[in-house]
Design an enzyme around this catalytic site. Structure first.
Site, mmCIF file in Angstrom:
data_model
loop_
_atom_site.group_PDB
_atom_site.id
_atom_site.type_symbol
_atom_site.label_atom_id
_atom_site.label_comp_id
_atom_site.label_asym_id
_atom_site.label_seq_id
_atom_site.Cartn_x
_atom_site.Cartn_y
_atom_site.Cartn_z
ATOM 1 C CG ASP A 46 -2.035 1.038 1.097
ATOM 2 O OD1 ASP A 46 -1.704 2.237 1.020
ATOM 3 O OD2 ASP A 46 -3.213 0.664 1.074
ATOM 4 C CD GLU A 48 -0.421 6.333 2.101
ATOM 5 O OE1 GLU A 48 -0.942 7.374 1.619
ATOM 6 O OE2 GLU A 48 -1.086 5.326 2.405
ATOM 7 C CG ASP A 160 -1.435 0.658 -3.929
ATOM 8 O OD1 ASP A 160 -0.919 1.460 -3.142
ATOM 9 O OD2 ASP A 160 -2.628 0.294 -3.840
ATOM 10 C CG HIS A 217 -5.043 8.124 4.362
ATOM 11 N ND1 HIS A 217 -5.452 7.483 3.212
ATOM 12 C CD2 HIS A 217 -6.146 8.710 4.885
ATOM 13 C CE1 HIS A 217 -6.745 7.696 3.036
ATOM 14 N NE2 HIS A 217 -7.197 8.417 4.049
ATOM 15 C CG ASP A 222 -3.681 2.509 4.949
ATOM 16 O OD1 ASP A 222 -4.258 2.550 6.060
ATOM 17 O OD2 ASP A 222 -3.698 3.460 4.145
#
Length: 256
Positions: A46, A48, A160, A217, A222
């Protein structure tokens, strides 16, 4: 919160006692195949990325700033390995205030991070170590009879691997590891299996009677929560299938 502490609170991190425990874990996974799941392990990712609140900046290209991956045993539900690093954005090196508030990632963390090419190199080495340690075979479909423990990647959506990493590697002329061309979109899988559309990752977790643990987040948080969700889905009888695949990865040394 430290990632190992978080994993323990999630009930996902099990300490292994040397080679004997690893061999028992591998044998346990193989014996569980008759219960229905093809994959023994799932690597949950995941990312960011850079982002802006101003809609006028929507055209700006996003860059990965946090690269986490957790290695989930789909038989036991344990996270037994993890990879985690912060990335230096090069196109837009200064994080927006919105991005810092949303992700909890500070400017200092990305400034002290590593370039994406370096991260990909470290990640490929981490994968090679997993292959050797757990006798992994990566697949994009189920036609191969190769011996070993079957593994693939899982994400909450296809953004992603299908959008974020793909676009950044293409834009910066980086070689994306071929093994990352196949994955399970757990949101699509969730929607099909439970016949309902979840309200985000947190909503999906809470709909199944679980608790979302940690800060939303945060990539590593996550990832761990998505891993917990994937295991719950498997326990409920959801057969985890590849949803996106470009290649069949038979040999990790070739794929990487």
């Amino acid at each position: 919160m430290a990632t190992k502490k978080l994993a323990k609170e999630l009930g996902l991190l099990r300490q292994h006692n040397g080679k004997k425990k690893q061999e028992m874990d591998t044998q346990h996974s193989r014996s569980e195949k008759e219960k229905g799941q093809f994959f023994d392990y799932l690597i949950v990712i995941d990312f960011e990325s850079t982002c802006w609140e101003d809609k006028g900046k929507a055209h700006l290209c996003q860059e990965i700033i946090e690269f986490p991956a957790v290695f989930l045993n789909l038989v036991t539900g344990d996270i037994i390995e993890q990879f985690h690093t912060y990335i230096q954005p090069r196109e837009h090196p200064k994080l927006s205030d919105f991005c810092q508030k949303l992700t909890g990632i500070s400017q200092d963390q990305v400034d002290e991070g590593i370039p994406l090419p370096t991260c990909l190199g470290l990640f490929k080495q981490w994968l090679k170590n997993l292959v050797q340690k757990y006798h992994l075979v990566f697949h994009s479909n189920y036609t191969s009879s190769t011996n070993g423990c079957h593994c693939t990647f899982g994400t909450w959506t296809s953004w992603d691997l299908g959008v974020c990493l793909h676009s950044e590697c293409k834009r910066k002329q980086l070689n994306k590891p071929a093994v990352l061309n196949s994955w399970i979109d757990l949101k699509i899988t969730y929607r099909k299996f439970y016949s309902r559309t979840p309200n985000g990752l947190r909503g999906a977790i809470e709909d199944l009677g679980l608790c979302f643990e940690g800060r939303e987040h945060s990539g590593i948080v996550d990832s761990m929560n998505t891993a917990k969700l994937a295991f719950k889905m498997a326990q409920d009888g959801c057969y985890l299938n590849i949803t996106h695949s470009d290649t069949l990865v038979k040999n990790l040394s070739i794929a990487l």
